[in-house]
Design an enzyme around this catalytic site. Structure first.
Site, short mmCIF file in Angstrom:
data_model
loop_
_atom_site.label_atom_id
_atom_site.label_comp_id
_atom_site.label_asym_id
_atom_site.label_seq_id
_atom_site.Cartn_x
_atom_site.Cartn_y
_atom_site.Cartn_z
N TYR A 1 -10.03 18.98 75.33
CA TYR A 1 -8.97 19.91 75.69
C TYR A 1 -9.60 21.21 76.11
O TYR A 1 -9.32 21.59 77.02
CB TYR A 1 -7.98 19.89 74.20
CG TYR A 1 -6.88 20.94 74.46
CD1 TYR A 1 -5.76 20.51 75.26
CD2 TYR A 1 -6.97 22.27 73.79
CE1 TYR A 1 -4.66 21.26 75.24
CE2 TYR A 1 -5.72 22.88 73.77
CZ TYR A 1 -4.69 22.39 74.38
OH TYR A 1 -3.61 23.49 74.54
N ASP A 2 -10.25 21.78 75.16
CA ASP A 2 -11.22 23.08 75.32
C ASP A 2 -11.69 23.20 76.68
O ASP A 2 -11.61 24.25 77.54
CB ASP A 2 -12.03 23.48 74.50
CG ASP A 2 -11.43 23.21 72.87
OD1 ASP A 2 -10.21 22.88 72.71
OD2 ASP A 2 -12.23 23.63 71.90
N VAL B 1 2.66 24.17 61.85
CA VAL B 1 4.06 24.48 61.57
C VAL B 1 5.14 23.35 61.28
O VAL B 1 5.71 23.18 60.43
CB VAL B 1 4.53 25.64 62.63
CG1 VAL B 1 6.07 25.80 62.30
CG2 VAL B 1 3.69 26.77 62.65
#
Ligand code: NAD
Ligand code: UDP
Length: 322
Positions: A153-154, A196
């Protein structure tokens, strides 16, 4: 309220990843402003539910397509959001994740080059990795493990930024790069593993809240409506401003603080359960948003507590509909 009116030029806007959490809200906002939207998504992490209210709308079109394959459409502007964003999803098929960022960027940039149109890349604070400066400014080059489990991803997103800048320098393409920090709100997938959604779903179902590590690592959470406003503002900046530009809410919280906030808001009796910290999990993250304030006239307006209330209400409805 439609913003279309005298002197206003509606556009045909391509949103890749338009059936995802942020993409679907962006589609709503664009239609609200009187634009036509072509939503392209392969439904890897997106959901039909996120855009079902737009199906049948005269200004909305849905195309099932994987952006790692070329795309031949006629549009006036592109927002490139296609890419799984949650660690469990992007690590589930890391080769597809990096292909989506890199080959996807090449396809989207090729389309923009053929059409000579503006294209915006949804990059990420993950380009800073586990940052050694705090808060993170755009001129910081980052501290990223190139071979770890997060690197698909990064490094994929970092390569996409390189491609955007090279198309800009070499082909004079009109590009924008936004580095988005943790964003949350309604339409997050209940099972996508981000903190979250995990904490809220766990609190509402009476399950223990899973805190990875000792819970002292920090994140800065931006509500989706603030983010979408910033994305639209970035797209409308003059062409000499390419970014990268940070977008996020600088209010910083530890994961323990977030857990307690969620327990308080939900009135849940759930316990806290500590689990191992995932490899390469960044210790701290907070955007410096001076550039966005200056160039976009943008500041986030929704405080964490307020945004969490709306998000709790969303998951409450979602879980009771099951
Ligand atoms: P999401 O997973 O809800 O949305 C991503 C969407 O892209 C999904 O609808 C998915 O099906 C689609 N997609 C994935 N691979 C695709 C492919 N090869 N072809 C076509 N569609 C594909 O995630 P999100 O939170 O809405 O994130 C949207 C974008 O914003 C991503 O590019 C992400 O990297 C970036 N971003 C998000 C956050 C955040 O906190 N939510 C932070 C930084 C950056
Ligand atoms: N996290 C946690 N419990 C969870 C999910 C995540 O404590 O159930 C932590 C995670 O280790 C990280 C932070 O919350 O430190 C944010 O994780 P998320 O996956 O939401 O985003 P990212 O790590 O990409 O910022």
């Amino acid at each position: 309220m439609s913003h279309a009116g005298a002197g206003y030029a509606p556009k045909r806007v391509l949103v890749t990843g338009g059936a995802g959490f942020i993409g679907s809200h962006l589609c709503d906002a664009l239609i609200e402003r009187g634009h036509e939207v072509l939503c392209v998504d392969n439904f890897y992490t997106g959901a039909r539910r996120n855009i079902s209210h737009l199906l049948g709308h005269p200004s909305f079109e849905l195309m099932r397509h994987d952006i790692t394959f070329p795309l031949y459409v006629e549009v006036d502007e592109i927002f490139n959001l296609a890419c799984p964003a949650s660690p469990i999803h992007y690590q589930n098929d890391p080769v597809q994740t990096i292909k989506t960022s890199v080959v996807g960027a090449i396809n989207v940039l090729g389309l923009a080059k053929r059409l000579r149109i503006r294209v915006l890349q949804a990059s990420t604070s993950e380009v800073y990795g586990d940052p050694q400066i705090h808060p993170q400014t755009e001129n910081y080059w980052g501290h990223v493990n190139p071979i770890g489990p997060r690197s698909c991803y990064d490094e994929g997103k970092r390569s996409a930024e390189t491609l955007f800048m090279d198309y800009h320098r070499q082909h004079r393409l009109d590009i924008k790069i936004l580095r988005i920090f943790n964003t949350y709100g309604p339409r997050m997938d209940a099972a996508d593993g981000r903190v979250v959604s995990n904490f809220i779903v766990q609190a509402l179902t009476g399950e223990p809240l899973t805190i990875y590590g000792d819970g002292s690592q920090t994140r800065s959470f931006c509500y989706y409506s603030d983010l979408v406003a910033g994305m639209l503002a970035m797209m409308d900046t003059p062409s000499d401003f390419t970014g990268p530009c940070n977008l996020g809410n600088p209010a910083e919280f530890t994961m323990s603080e977030l857990a307690h906030e969620v327990l308080e808001l939900t009135g849940s009796k759930s316990k806290l359960q500590h689990m191992p910290l995932p490899q390469d999990d960044p210790r701290q993250r907070q955007p410096d948003i001076s550039l966005a304030k200056d160039r976009l006239g943008w500041t986030p307006k929704v405080a964490l507590r307020e945004g969490l209330k709306e998000t709790v209400a969303y998951f409450d409805r979602l879980l009771s509909d099951r």
